[in-house]
Write a protein that holds these residues in place. Sequence first.
Motif: not given
Length: 260
Positions: A167-172, A246-260
């Motif tokens: 899940m973390g890498l998928t969102y990252l 993995y998990l937290m970096s995926g969350y940070v990326r999802f929470s701060r980057k534009e959804i694409n």
Amino acid sequence: LSRGLGDVYKRQGEKIMKYIKAEIFRIFHTRNYLKFIFAITLILLGSMIYSSIASNSGEYFESMETFLKIVSIIISIFFSVTIFKKKDIKVELLSMGLSRKHIFVCDLITLQIFTLFSIAIMGGLILLFSLLKNLVGSDYTGGSYIGFVFFLIRMIILMINVNNGVMGLTYLLNNVALGIATSFVIIPSVFQIGMYMTEGKIYDVFNNLLLIQPFKLLDLGLATEQIGNSFIKTAGISFIFVFVIYLMSGYVRFSRKEIN
């Protein structure tokens, strides 16, 4: 103030529960899910019958353990693909008042629920089939049952770590196929290549990094019945590493980057 915070947490909890319930309802009513469950059930029944025809209890449970090792990964992959959402669905959920944190956390919880519940159900069916075989005179011993139950518990615990990594890498990476491939293939291969090309302390670094990867830890944890202090230490480091990197970096990326 404390009452106000309590109301906020309560509302957040209600949102999370509604989201998870909606996801469970959606997946249960998806044609691909029904086809997948039907196929896995047929394979499981066939494997149980085939493994029990000309084998004792030890061989039966050993065969079923091998089966579960493979199928647990397939289950994790299937539900990761089913749960991860495209851009338009994410935008729609955000417009309904859900935060990115809620989406991320609920997707992770849903993945864990479906994966672990499926593994537990299959393990229960394997045990039930062996008990039915005992009723007609098979020699399945108590030690074999206990060993398989502990195997099932280890698998469920270690699959939590695997799901966190996927899940973390998928969102990252914002791509479910790439997240799955990176978790199961790319990262372990990189460390194995590094081990092959180096020696000494650098080799040890690559080896230690490989050992704490969730897929490798799953393989090691299910390969032996004896879980010593060394493995417990490695497992603890792996859970922390996967959660933070993995998990937290995926969350940070999802929470701060534009959804694409």
